[in-house]
Design a protein around this motif. Structure first.
Motif, PDB file in Angstrom:
ATOM      1  N   THR A 195     -10.928  18.263 -46.768  1.00  0.00           N
ATOM      2  CA  THR A 195     -10.215  17.063 -47.228  1.00  0.00           C
ATOM      3  C   THR A 195      -8.717  17.191 -46.944  1.00  0.00           C
TER       4      THR A 195
ATOM      5  N   GLN B 202      -6.589  15.263 -43.846  1.00  0.00           N
ATOM      6  CA  GLN B 202      -5.487  14.386 -44.258  1.00  0.00           C
ATOM      7  C   GLN B 202      -4.180  14.806 -43.578  1.00  0.00           C
ATOM      8  N   GLU B 203      -3.893  16.088 -43.591  1.00  0.00           N
ATOM      9  CA  GLU B 203      -2.643  16.560 -42.985  1.00  0.00           C
ATOM     10  C   GLU B 203      -2.642  16.269 -41.486  1.00  0.00           C
TER      11      GLU B 203
ATOM     12  N   ARG C 213      -4.323  13.951 -39.882  1.00  0.00           N
ATOM     13  CA  ARG C 213      -4.205  12.510 -39.670  1.00  0.00           C
ATOM     14  C   ARG C 213      -2.727  12.106 -39.767  1.00  0.00           C
ATOM     15  N   GLU C 214      -2.034  12.573 -40.795  1.00  0.00           N
ATOM     16  CA  GLU C 214      -0.622  12.212 -40.938  1.00  0.00           C
ATOM     17  C   GLU C 214       0.201  12.767 -39.776  1.00  0.00           C
TER      18      GLU C 214
ATOM     19  N   GLN D 144      -7.133  10.292 -54.171  1.00  0.00           N
ATOM     20  CA  GLN D 144      -8.130  11.309 -53.836  1.00  0.00           C
ATOM     21  C   GLN D 144      -8.642  12.006 -55.088  1.00  0.00           C
TER      22      GLN D 144
ATOM     23  N   THR E 118       1.805   6.595 -45.787  1.00  0.00           N
ATOM     24  CA  THR E 118       2.621   7.809 -45.626  1.00  0.00           C
ATOM     25  C   THR E 118       3.281   7.900 -44.264  1.00  0.00           C
ATOM     26  N   THR E 119       2.786   7.125 -43.311  1.00  0.00           N
ATOM     27  CA  THR E 119       3.384   7.226 -41.980  1.00  0.00           C
ATOM     28  C   THR E 119       3.984   5.924 -41.458  1.00  0.00           C
TER      29      THR E 119
END
Lengths: 661, 661
Positions: A406, A410-411, A413-414, B410, B438-439
């Motif tokens: 998870t 997420q990291e 993707r960002e 989450q 976030t982006t």
């Protein structure tokens, strides 16, 4: 992609050149040939990744079913079945294939897990020859698709409290399956909404006692046909579709209600308990609790498999994000210079490389888990302790491996910015499909309590006077009934106290990269936490507080203890593999990763280590500096280190991220 | 739901009873009436939440457009426009409405942001009367839908390096818009794929110089029609759909290419710069960099708005998870007792309550940000410093607020188990829709660098000899051109050293709940980090290392500094609100939340505080104990504290989680 020939930096460090194929062989291990077969099959079915977005739900479900049945035909999905039913009698191979299958579409993966692991596993492990002969060959070939109907709306974690009943009717020699209320409906059941024709149904087994009074013998499993050949629900079976889910929409999850559904006595999966025609219940395992956990224990493959799947999904995300960061540029200090690559930014390295190192650590821990599992299920290891350790290890690595997925996805993707948000790149599916990993096959927090239960049980013989049963039952959220053994906990702590003096004796930086130091730190943390949690629990019980209250107050400590235990296992696995490697550049590269995993693990909990005088402020800062240095050393190796995972390009589905100029 | 009448616990603590409506009034603040209007409109459009799953993509996009246009008709979306164009001249009101709108479907929210905030904001803030007269009324009413075409595939964060050009053709008095290559195509542009008929296009403005040579004046914005009345692309404009996204699929994101597209000279949004008919470029702002950042600064509303949206989405998730945990039971210590409520488990409190406390802290910080924004844009505050502080604050709260949303949603999803994975409950949409927060509107890491830039610029006059321009340019990933002022940094650190002695002087627990102590701790951390980052940067530059290399090595420190700064702002906001509250139970309840936010913030970074001798191990452990105690005190108040957010039940979309027995 190979890095440039070895370069020597100013401080004498020789930059290694990764031999990617050799590293892939190391990672693939004893199942390399099988994994390559799976890779080829996944490439063949790579279209699933696109179909997942473009087909409507039922169309995609059927597409996934077809792919799964096709893969079943190649023998990649049921290696754990006996050879006479189309398997290979090889439990480890099934898990290895599953791990690799997780590089591809995860609906197909989970459908495989439901069909061959959960449903097939229940028939295999809880049933006897009559069930095997009747069904295993059809299950292995995908001719008989089935459900694993354990979870209910009202009870997921606490399976012992489910409400469905199977009452023996001595007059007809049948069990009557009943869903007493909506909270007892079976919920989130894969294969239920569309494809399954049979279900392994978990229910409270009620049989008339010698006095004629019905007696509940606890949770057992029965095979119940749920659909006829035309696909219509069997009489008394109600089925509802769970509808759209966050992800995994190629799996047809549904709900099941049973209204007086009758199945013959032989439908009971009777490996551990049986009911005679005249209604006498018998089991070789006397204690109801022990029987329950023995049955559940045979189903550990699900957790072993999901752990591996989470780790594989992390590898996919890291491969995309790392390759992207090695081609994407943004900002420059000097307008005459090209913009910098993202991967040359220190913060970007800090975001990705510790996750990469942890992925490797989890990979090696998973290797150990899979072999442990294979030892037990092949019958090579038979002791109760080995079996119990397996359950604990599976729970722990499943929890940490899926949370890692998870976080990593997420990291990553960002780290891929806006492009990462487009479904045409794979993060949408990776995120949505893996999300449920943290709560299915055991909620991660409950699983860590199970790990802690084992640690505390081993430790608790220290307390002659404590209400052990009550305590440990609560820690795990479930009863136990097992031999209590004493660990070396206290002695180990004493030893570590000598190895790891507190405070200012550690003010020099030497030894920061010593694996013995790393391991001693993680061992000390674990042992200290176990002892502390046990003491706090005992203190609460001794003070006469209600067990629920005591447990609630210590629960965060208990869960942290389990986490510390699993991280120690991970580091041990990594160091053990490292120790076996021949000298050379790959060893150097893995050494950097192993150091990075160890130091980032210590850094993440440096507050704890300082609180317990195992780390001074200066040494803690030195660790942070060392981590940044390791990241810089890993920078030129990073792409090779993800390429070594061996994920076929066709599965990355990140064309826009990885090809545009 | 009101809690029971006040109860006194054994240690004399009087349990407060939350007055939920009063707390909602406090949270709604000066825009309470407006927020209630938005709530009513959202309830009316609650069907969007279901349509998002059930309609096909284009159908849902049209549905969202219709809803947005309808809401525009009620005056809820363009309050910041001047009254003569259908607005209310109230910038704060637009943001407040946006914050509340984020309780509902987030595609509608983002479509509103694109149309009225970004596109409308560009026309309003970068254009002049001719643009306002021509378009603002149509934009406010939703008759003219438009795009904000800034981001390109090759450049998202580094806007100054975009590739699109607008070259003035003196012969025809037109600008020629050109997309030189695919990396310069406009990407992820909302309203582009389907509904937009005009775009505010950012491009390098090229005008012939006095010597006849074309000269690039940097990035400017022009209005370019992209579709004709029949919906067909205008000549020279190519449009492609971005296709399916992780979330926000009611927004029609697309890509735009311009092949020699001609627009009249008047299409240039000319508030800050203009080109005369005969091709003479002029601007009141001499420096190209300052001009660029001035233009960009007028667009800060997007960040202020997204910050608020992230916080609102967190509230939705916490409301569902908290209410669920107050009705869901699992496991018991005693078979005669009912199972325990999830919310009675210490670990469950630990998972949810610190997030709840941080949500409140962010809420109050966002209130301050919105008022600050309103002061600047209403013209009440005019100083350069106030404007710069606004940009920094918006960047910081946007970053921390949106990361908080990702993390909170989450955690809440996991806390709802398998049911949380079903699309019928709202987490699927919340997770997927907010992921991009976030982006977009500035990548969070880049935004924190912008915050750090301000801190370091203020600080850097300390270093008379350092290459300040180079340093600070790189920290922000962009050039600066602004007055440098000296903060009180060093003096403050000296003062704090007295207030916060190191080591064992802190071995007593008293003062742990003193807000002055909390604030001093966060201030010390911030100031120490600023000073340290500046020193490390200077040392690197002085040593002659390339600026890129220096920055890369210090980047994690720089970003941590910005994070520390924003957390300090959040705590200050929370404490300031607390100080204004009348005595009573709501004050007590908010005091618990404020303490919990402060202590969990310190706990999360306790390693740093110990490294810097601001915390002893014993005091650190005491903080952890205090946090657990605060969680137990908040337990009976938790449902009231989420109910006070005032999210209409119709928007929770969690029927199965919140109603089944």
């Amino acid at each position: 992609m190979a890095t440039n020939p070895n370069q020597v930096t100013e401080d004498g460090y020789v930059q290694p050149v990764v031999d990617v194929p050799a590293l892939t062989r190391l990672l693939d291990g004893e199942h390399a040939a099988l994994r390559d077969k799976v890779r080829a099959a996944l490439v063949e079915h790579a279209g699933l990744l696109v179909d997942a977005d473009e087909m409507d739900r039922d169309e995609f479900r059927d597409r996934v079913r077809d792919a799964v049945v096709e893969m079943a035909g190649t023998g990649l999905t049921a290696s754990h079945f006996p050879t006479e039913y189309g398997g290979g009698g090889d439990f480890g191979a099934t898990v290895a294939a599953f791990e690799t299958t997780a590089f591809g579409d995860l609906s197909a993966l989970v459908k495989i897990g439901v069909q061959f692991g959960l449903f097939g596993g229940a028939v295999l492990n809880l049933g006897t020859k009559r069930h095997h002969d009747a069904h295993l060959a059809d299950i292995a070939a995908g001719r008989l698709l089935g459900c694993f109907a354990m979870t209910e709306t009202g009870h997921g974690s606490n399976v012992q409290a489910i409400g469905t009943t199977a009452t023996y009717d001595v007059a007809t020699g049948e069990f009557v399956i009943e869903t007493p209320d909506d909270s007892a409906r079976k919920d989130y059941i894969g294969n239920a909404a569309r494809h399954g024709t049979m279900a392994a149904v978990f229910a409270q087994l009620v049989v008339g006692g010698p006095d004629g009074q019905p007696q509940n013998h606890g949770v057992h499993c029965l095979l119940v046909p749920i659909r006829d050949e035309a696909g219509e629900p069997m009489p008394g079976v109600r089925i509802r579709d769970c509808g759209h889910k966050m992800g995994l929409n190629g799996v047809d999850n549904g709900r099941l209600w049973f209204d007086g559904v009758r199945v013959p006595r032989e439908a009971l999966l009777n490996r551990f308990a049986d009911v005679s025609a005249d209604g006498v219940y018998s089991s070789e395992i006397e204690s109801a609790n022990r029987r329950f956990f023995t049955m559940l224990g045979t189903l550990v493959m699900g957790r072993v498999s999901v752990a591996g799947a989470g780790i594989s999904a992390s590898k996919v995300a890291l491969t995309v994000a790392t390759r992207y960061a090695d081609r994407r540029r943004q900002f420059t200090t000097d307008d005459d210079q090209p913009e910098l690559l993202l991967l040359d930014y220190g913060q970007h390295q800090r975001r990705l490389f510790p996750l990469l190192a942890r992925t490797y650590a989890l990979h090696f821990a998973q290797d150990g888990l899979r072999r442990h599992f294979d030892d037990v299920f092949s019958g090579r290891a038979t002791s109760e302790q080995v079996r119990r350790d397996l359950e604990s290890k599976a729970a722990g690595i499943k929890a940490l491996g899926t949370w890692h997925a998870t976080r990593t996805i997420q990291e990553c993707r960002e780290a891929c910015g806006g492009a990462g948000y487009l479904t045409a790149n794979r993060f949408t599916a990776l995120k949505a499909d893996t999300d449920v990993f943290t709560t299915f096959e055991g909620d991660n927090h409950v699983l860590l309590q199970l790990v802690a239960k084992g640690l505390l049980t081993d430790y608790s013989s220290e307390f002659g006077d404590m209400s052990q049963f009550e305590l440990v039952k609560f820690v795990a959220g479930m009863a136990v009934d097992q031999v209590v053994e004493r660990t070396m906990a206290h002695r180990l702590i004493e030893r570590l106290r000598d190895v790891l003096p507190g405070d200012d004796k550690w003010n020099q930086e030497s030894g920061l990269l010593d694996p013995t130091y790393h391991l001693d730190m993680l061992r000390f943390r674990e042992e200290h936490m176990v002892a502390g949690a046990a003491k706090r629990l005992k203190r609460g019980i001794d003070a006469g507080l209600p067990a629920g209250e005591v447990f609630s107050r210590v629960q965060d400590h208990v869960i942290a203890t389990a986490n510390a235990h699993v991280e120690r296992l991970m580091l041990e696995s990594f160091i053990a593999v490292f120790a076996t490697l021949p000298h050379g550049d790959n060893r150097v590269a893995l050494g950097l990763l192993c150091d990075l995993f160890a130091l980032t693990t210590i850094e993440a909990d440096r507050g704890w280590f300082m609180e317990h005088n195992r780390l001074t402020g200066n040494r803690s800062k030195a660790i942070t500096r060392e981590i940044n240095d390791l990241c810089r050393k890993l920078r030129p190796l990073a792409v090779d280190l993800v390429d070594a995972f061996g994920i076929p390009d066709e599965l990355l589905r990140a064309e826009e991220l990885l090809t545009w100029q």
